[in-house]
Design an enzyme around this catalytic site. Structure first.
Site, PDB file in Angstrom:
ATOM      1  N   HIS A  90     116.027  78.056 100.658  1.00  0.00           N
ATOM      2  CA  HIS A  90     114.617  78.265  99.908  1.00  0.00           C
ATOM      3  C   HIS A  90     114.707  79.249  98.505  1.00  0.00           C
ATOM      4  O   HIS A  90     114.284  79.018  97.479  1.00  0.00           O
ATOM      5  CB  HIS A  90     113.530  78.653 101.029  1.00  0.00           C
ATOM      6  CG  HIS A  90     112.189  79.136 100.189  1.00  0.00           C
ATOM      7  ND1 HIS A  90     111.334  78.280  99.544  1.00  0.00           N
ATOM      8  CD2 HIS A  90     112.028  80.403 100.178  1.00  0.00           C
ATOM      9  CE1 HIS A  90     110.362  78.986  99.217  1.00  0.00           C
ATOM     10  NE2 HIS A  90     110.489  80.456  99.694  1.00  0.00           N
TER      11      HIS A  90
ATOM     12  N   ASP B 289     115.889  75.744  65.152  1.00  0.00           N
ATOM     13  CA  ASP B 289     116.312  75.514  66.304  1.00  0.00           C
ATOM     14  C   ASP B 289     116.819  76.740  67.093  1.00  0.00           C
ATOM     15  O   ASP B 289     116.738  77.917  66.399  1.00  0.00           O
ATOM     16  CB  ASP B 289     117.190  74.524  66.078  1.00  0.00           C
ATOM     17  CG  ASP B 289     117.295  73.623  67.540  1.00  0.00           C
ATOM     18  OD1 ASP B 289     117.311  74.118  68.820  1.00  0.00           O
ATOM     19  OD2 ASP B 289     117.201  72.329  67.454  1.00  0.00           O
TER      20      ASP B 289
ATOM     21  N   TRP C 234     119.661  84.821 101.299  1.00  0.00           N
ATOM     22  CA  TRP C 234     120.176  84.624  99.604  1.00  0.00           C
ATOM     23  C   TRP C 234     121.049  86.023  99.341  1.00  0.00           C
ATOM     24  O   TRP C 234     121.832  85.706  98.416  1.00  0.00           O
ATOM     25  CB  TRP C 234     119.179  84.321  98.913  1.00  0.00           C
ATOM     26  CG  TRP C 234     118.246  85.548  98.251  1.00  0.00           C
ATOM     27  CD1 TRP C 234     117.646  86.527  98.889  1.00  0.00           C
ATOM     28  CD2 TRP C 234     118.369  86.102  97.040  1.00  0.00           C
ATOM     29  NE1 TRP C 234     117.222  87.675  98.116  1.00  0.00           N
ATOM     30  CE2 TRP C 234     117.561  87.341  97.091  1.00  0.00           C
ATOM     31  CE3 TRP C 234     118.813  85.679  95.830  1.00  0.00           C
ATOM     32  CZ2 TRP C 234     117.569  88.050  95.681  1.00  0.00           C
ATOM     33  CZ3 TRP C 234     118.733  86.518  94.590  1.00  0.00           C
ATOM     34  CH2 TRP C 234     118.268  87.426  94.630  1.00  0.00           C
TER      35      TRP C 234
ATOM     36  N   SER D 123     125.499  79.376  83.260  1.00  0.00           N
ATOM     37  CA  SER D 123     124.544  78.604  82.549  1.00  0.00           C
ATOM     38  C   SER D 123     123.388  79.752  81.981  1.00  0.00           C
ATOM     39  O   SER D 123     123.062  79.719  80.740  1.00  0.00           O
ATOM     40  CB  SER D 123     123.890  77.607  83.396  1.00  0.00           C
ATOM     41  OG  SER D 123     122.358  77.235  83.115  1.00  0.00           O
ATOM     42  N   SER D 124     123.074  80.651  83.062  1.00  0.00           N
ATOM     43  CA  SER D 124     122.202  81.645  82.508  1.00  0.00           C
ATOM     44  C   SER D 124     122.814  82.559  81.283  1.00  0.00           C
ATOM     45  O   SER D 124     122.271  82.826  80.501  1.00  0.00           O
ATOM     46  CB  SER D 124     121.951  82.527  83.402  1.00  0.00           C
ATOM     47  OG  SER D 124     121.212  82.000  84.685  1.00  0.00           O
TER      48      SER D 124
ATOM     49  N   HIS E 237     118.762  93.883  91.674  1.00  0.00           N
ATOM     50  CA  HIS E 237     117.475  94.426  91.236  1.00  0.00           C
ATOM     51  C   HIS E 237     116.949  94.022  89.618  1.00  0.00           C
ATOM     52  O   HIS E 237     115.963  93.688  89.335  1.00  0.00           O
ATOM     53  CB  HIS E 237     117.211  95.957  91.479  1.00  0.00           C
ATOM     54  CG  HIS E 237     115.902  96.287  91.149  1.00  0.00           C
ATOM     55  ND1 HIS E 237     114.928  96.109  91.942  1.00  0.00           N
ATOM     56  CD2 HIS E 237     115.138  96.660  89.913  1.00  0.00           C
ATOM     57  CE1 HIS E 237     113.663  96.453  91.628  1.00  0.00           C
ATOM     58  NE2 HIS E 237     113.877  96.591  90.187  1.00  0.00           N
TER      59      HIS E 237
ATOM     60  N   GLU F  72     117.576  91.475  88.386  1.00  0.00           N
ATOM     61  CA  GLU F  72     117.142  90.192  88.817  1.00  0.00           C
ATOM     62  C   GLU F  72     115.737  89.941  88.873  1.00  0.00           C
ATOM     63  O   GLU F  72     115.089  89.058  88.350  1.00  0.00           O
ATOM     64  CB  GLU F  72     117.887  89.410  89.744  1.00  0.00           C
ATOM     65  CG  GLU F  72     117.730  87.872  90.265  1.00  0.00           C
ATOM     66  CD  GLU F  72     117.874  86.958  89.379  1.00  0.00           C
ATOM     67  OE1 GLU F  72     118.787  86.958  88.331  1.00  0.00           O
ATOM     68  OE2 GLU F  72     116.987  85.822  89.050  1.00  0.00           O
TER      69      GLU F  72
ATOM     70  N   TYR G 274     113.584  91.829  87.581  1.00  0.00           N
ATOM     71  CA  TYR G 274     113.003  92.086  86.246  1.00  0.00           C
ATOM     72  C   TYR G 274     113.286  90.932  85.075  1.00  0.00           C
ATOM     73  O   TYR G 274     112.592  90.495  84.570  1.00  0.00           O
ATOM     74  CB  TYR G 274     113.347  93.266  85.523  1.00  0.00           C
ATOM     75  CG  TYR G 274     112.582  94.449  86.490  1.00  0.00           C
ATOM     76  CD1 TYR G 274     111.122  94.434  86.147  1.00  0.00           C
ATOM     77  CD2 TYR G 274     113.149  95.020  87.576  1.00  0.00           C
ATOM     78  CE1 TYR G 274     110.409  95.423  86.976  1.00  0.00           C
ATOM     79  CE2 TYR G 274     112.227  95.803  88.375  1.00  0.00           C
ATOM     80  CZ  TYR G 274     110.996  96.008  87.962  1.00  0.00           C
ATOM     81  OH  TYR G 274     110.187  96.876  88.643  1.00  0.00           O
TER      82      TYR G 274
ATOM     83  N   SER H 264     101.165  88.342  78.026  1.00  0.00           N
ATOM     84  CA  SER H 264     100.799  88.971  76.951  1.00  0.00           C
ATOM     85  C   SER H 264     100.468  87.932  75.642  1.00  0.00           C
ATOM     86  O   SER H 264      99.929  88.405  74.675  1.00  0.00           O
ATOM     87  CB  SER H 264     101.931  89.915  76.439  1.00  0.00           C
ATOM     88  OG  SER H 264     102.313  90.887  77.527  1.00  0.00           O
TER      89      SER H 264
ATOM     90  N   HIS I 277     117.341 100.961  96.393  1.00  0.00           N
ATOM     91  CA  HIS I 277     116.283 100.995  97.370  1.00  0.00           C
ATOM     92  C   HIS I 277     116.104  99.993  98.165  1.00  0.00           C
ATOM     93  O   HIS I 277     115.048  99.851  99.014  1.00  0.00           O
ATOM     94  CB  HIS I 277     114.946 101.007  96.093  1.00  0.00           C
ATOM     95  CG  HIS I 277     114.767  99.918  95.491  1.00  0.00           C
ATOM     96  ND1 HIS I 277     114.062 100.027  94.214  1.00  0.00           N
ATOM     97  CD2 HIS I 277     115.089  98.714  95.265  1.00  0.00           C
ATOM     98  CE1 HIS I 277     113.920  98.968  93.803  1.00  0.00           C
ATOM     99  NE2 HIS I 277     114.524  97.849  94.319  1.00  0.00           N
ATOM    100  N   HIS I 278     116.895  98.819  98.000  1.00  0.00           N
ATOM    101  CA  HIS I 278     117.103  97.947  98.797  1.00  0.00           C
ATOM    102  C   HIS I 278     117.984  98.183 100.225  1.00  0.00           C
ATOM    103  O   HIS I 278     117.950  97.434 100.949  1.00  0.00           O
ATOM    104  CB  HIS I 278     117.746  96.636  98.369  1.00  0.00           C
ATOM    105  CG  HIS I 278     116.818  95.987  97.095  1.00  0.00           C
ATOM    106  ND1 HIS I 278     115.642  95.208  97.420  1.00  0.00           N
ATOM    107  CD2 HIS I 278     116.954  96.230  95.963  1.00  0.00           C
ATOM    108  CE1 HIS I 278     115.397  95.021  96.156  1.00  0.00           C
ATOM    109  NE2 HIS I 278     115.977  95.558  95.243  1.00  0.00           N
TER     110      HIS I 278
ATOM    111  N   THR J 279     105.151  99.788  83.640  1.00  0.00           N
ATOM    112  CA  THR J 279     104.709  98.693  84.332  1.00  0.00           C
ATOM    113  C   THR J 279     103.083  98.943  84.235  1.00  0.00           C
ATOM    114  O   THR J 279     102.321  98.136  83.828  1.00  0.00           O
ATOM    115  CB  THR J 279     104.786  98.494  85.677  1.00  0.00           C
ATOM    116  OG1 THR J 279     106.212  98.164  85.856  1.00  0.00           O
ATOM    117  CG2 THR J 279     104.232  96.869  86.439  1.00  0.00           C
TER     118      THR J 279
ATOM    119  N   LYS K 182     101.696  98.406  80.681  1.00  0.00           N
ATOM    120  CA  LYS K 182     101.508  97.158  80.494  1.00  0.00           C
ATOM    121  C   LYS K 182      99.962  96.861  80.973  1.00  0.00           C
ATOM    122  O   LYS K 182      99.234  95.886  80.204  1.00  0.00           O
ATOM    123  CB  LYS K 182     102.521  96.133  81.217  1.00  0.00           C
ATOM    124  CG  LYS K 182     103.724  96.217  80.101  1.00  0.00           C
ATOM    125  CD  LYS K 182     104.758  95.465  80.847  1.00  0.00           C
ATOM    126  CE  LYS K 182     106.004  95.265  79.708  1.00  0.00           C
ATOM    127  NZ  LYS K 182     105.885  94.319  78.763  1.00  0.00           N
TER     128      LYS K 182
ATOM    129  N   ARG L  42     111.738  89.665 109.640  1.00  0.00           N
ATOM    130  CA  ARG L  42     111.826  88.251 108.749  1.00  0.00           C
ATOM    131  C   ARG L  42     112.748  87.796 109.518  1.00  0.00           C
ATOM    132  O   ARG L  42     113.888  88.021 110.025  1.00  0.00           O
ATOM    133  CB  ARG L  42     111.753  88.802 107.292  1.00  0.00           C
ATOM    134  CG  ARG L  42     113.116  89.924 107.084  1.00  0.00           C
ATOM    135  CD  ARG L  42     113.214  90.338 105.944  1.00  0.00           C
ATOM    136  NE  ARG L  42     113.471  89.418 104.701  1.00  0.00           N
ATOM    137  CZ  ARG L  42     113.814  89.468 103.467  1.00  0.00           C
ATOM    138  NH1 ARG L  42     114.269  91.086 103.207  1.00  0.00           N
ATOM    139  NH2 ARG L  42     114.173  88.758 102.660  1.00  0.00           N
TER     140      ARG L  42
HETATM  141 CU   CU1 Z   1     114.873  96.257  93.813  1.00  0.00          CU
END
Ligand code: CU1
Length: 527
Positions: free
Chosen positions: A79, A108, A144, A171-172, A255, A257, A259, A270, A304-305, A330, A333, A452
């Protein structure tokens, strides 16, 4: 705006535009490729969503009802991989393909053939990832994050999982190179960097984040592969390796990722908020600098993870402080979005509803993120449902709502028709009610200690799990309404005008850029 002179033949050879399936396979047109990305993302939303419903069905009540624990773990892992790499990133890549060339006045993308390749890797990578579910031992089941040593206990599908992650990364990276080259080289005269629409800016920063982060993930999973099959022990303590090293590598990717997913969402919001406030975006320059500083800070917060792995205190303090620092840009914004709305001539069509929903609910996810940044508190929350609640608020009523808002915002321009506003509002309100039923109770479950990634739970958690599962099925069914609205809009309905939303500054593509060739009444309809 006259677009009648723009036909499609210049993208192909002298034989003119291709028809049927081959057009979509061989297309180099950024609008076609954008459409492919968006459709792929929509399909994967339902594939990943079905897996979420398997999880929520199992958790509807305590005990093991529908799936065995190993398959449950495969579902939580798949998932996440599908939603992150197969759904939300391709969705934003679709928005980038469609909108960036038009927003900066380019004909293009800079590298149209590579653009085709970037997209067409995705269905194969996604299919291979899904195919691991049918292989002996099943798909990946270690979450994941693929932490060793657990991830090294995987079935025969393991190398295929890793290869598909490599393909998704390639690809990315190709898409990012394309976006950077397009933005830096193909802006129309007068379109300076500090005049670019915010969506373009957020994608420029995102593309750099992707190029910095994806190779680190590729390296990490390759090391997993060699640990498994080639006798290395990067992460195996028995051979002198260190499993915590993998966590550092993974989150040095993981991390940024976060953002990579949220910055394009910021960009879409925006664009939407100024339009429905009939004002310019408040504090444009500070918005740009906030985006850039979020990009930089996202690289120095990864551990922090991992507060519970036993880091030195100095390390924990460093990562706590840098994490809390991200709240500053943040908040800039959020302040600017609210100031844009302040005393504006607000209207609340569906895109604006999703943008405002994003503002409120993304902020809930942001605040719980601040709670988890605090080291001693994180010791309590780690691996509980509180974490699950936190990042789902960021990703679902956050990133996904921004994508849905963006889809409603630009659907009239993509299809040439207006979508059904009444149904759109129904879609927003049903989604908002159910998404909160789904995820808000998970805060309570986590604070009460529910872990979890577990298919069963103690009976005191029953009530909120029941509410959460009802929310999940409601949210899932509400998204079928979105498909209906999109299909209806693509097939017909009230014609969109060249000025879809009544905004004093007109269209987003205010620069001399061709409008979509199959969008407006006067344009030739290419089937
Ligand atoms: Cu993070």
């Amino acid at each position: 705006m006259s677009v009648a002179t723009h036909d499609h033949s210049d993208e192909h050879d002298a034989h003119g535009p291709e028809k049927g399936l081959m057009r979509w396979i061989r297309t180099t047109n950024h609008k076609d490729i954008g459409t492919l990305y968006l459709l792929f993302a929509l399909v994967m939303l339902f594939v990943g969503g079905l897996m979420a419903l398997v999880i929520r069905a199992e958790l509807f009540q305590p005990g093991i009802q529908f799936v065995n624990p190993d398959f449950f773990n495969q579902m939580t892992t798949m998932h996440a991989l599908i939603m992150v790499f197969g759904m939300i990133m391709p969705a934003f890549a679709g928005f980038a393909n469609w909108m960036i060339p038009m927003m900066i006045g380019a004909p293009d993308m800079a590298l149209p053939r590579m653009n085709n390749w970037s997209f067409w890797l995705l269905p194969f990578a996604g299919a291979m990832l899904l195919a691991t579910l049918l292989m002996p031992g099943g798909g990946p089941a270690s979450g994941w994050t693929l932490y060793p040593p657990l991830s090294l206990q995987a079935g025969d599908g393991f190398p295929f999982t890793i290869f598909s992650i490599h393909l998704l990364g390639i690809s990315s990276i190709m898409a990012s190179i394309n976006i950077i080259v397009t933005i830096l080289n193909m802006r129309a005269p007068g379109m300076t960097l500090m005049k670019m629409p915010m969506f373009v800016w957020t994608w420029l920063v995102t593309a750099y984040l992707l190029i910095g982060a994806m190779p680190v993930l590729a390296g990490g999973v390759t090391m997993l592969l060699t640990d498994q099959f080639f006798g290395t022990s990067f992460f195996q303590a028995a051979g002198g390796g260190d499993p915590v090293l993998f966590q550092h590598i993974f989150w040095f990717f993981g991390h940024p990722e976060v953002y990579i997913i949220i910055l394009p969402a910021f960009g879409i919001v925006s664009q939407i908020i100024p339009t429905f406030s009939r004002k310019r975006l408040f504090g444009y320059d500070s918005m740009v600098y906030a985006t850039a500083s979020i990009g930089f800070l996202s690289y120095i917060v990864w551990a922090h993870h991992m507060f519970t792995v036993g880091m030195p205190l100095a390390g924990e303090l460093f990562f706590m402080m840098t994490t809390m620092l991200i709240a500053v840009p943040t908040a800039v914004k959020v302040f600017n979005w609210i100031s844009t709305m302040w005393r504006g001539s607000l209207t609340f069509e569906t895109p604006m509803l999703f943008a405002i929903g994003f503002l409120f609910m993304f902020s809930i996810g942001g605040f719980t993120g601040l709670m988890m940044a605090i080291v001693p508190l994180d010791f309590q929350y780690h691996d509980t449902y509180f974490i699950v609640a936190h990042f789902h608020y960021v990703l679902v009523p956050g990133a996904l709502f921004a994508a849905l808002g963006g889809a409603y915002y630009w659907l009239p321009k993509w299809t040439g028709h207006m979508y059904d506003e009444t149904l759109g509002k129904w879609h927003f309100w049903l989604s908002t009610i159910f998404v909160n039923l789904l995820f808000f109770p998970q805060h309570f479950l986590g604070l009460a200690g529910m872990p979890r990634r577990i298919p069963d739970y103690a009976t005191q958690f029953t009530d909120w799990n029941l509410v959460s599962s009802i929310g999940a099925f409601g949210f899932g069914f509400a998204q079928l309404l979105f498909v209906w609205i999109v299909v209806q809009c693509a097939r017909g309905g009230q014609k969109a005008t060249s000025q879809v939303w009544d905004h004093p500054e007109g269209l987003e593509w205010t620069v001399p850029s061709p409008a979509p060739y199959h969008t407006f009444e006067e344009a030739p309809l290419v089937k």
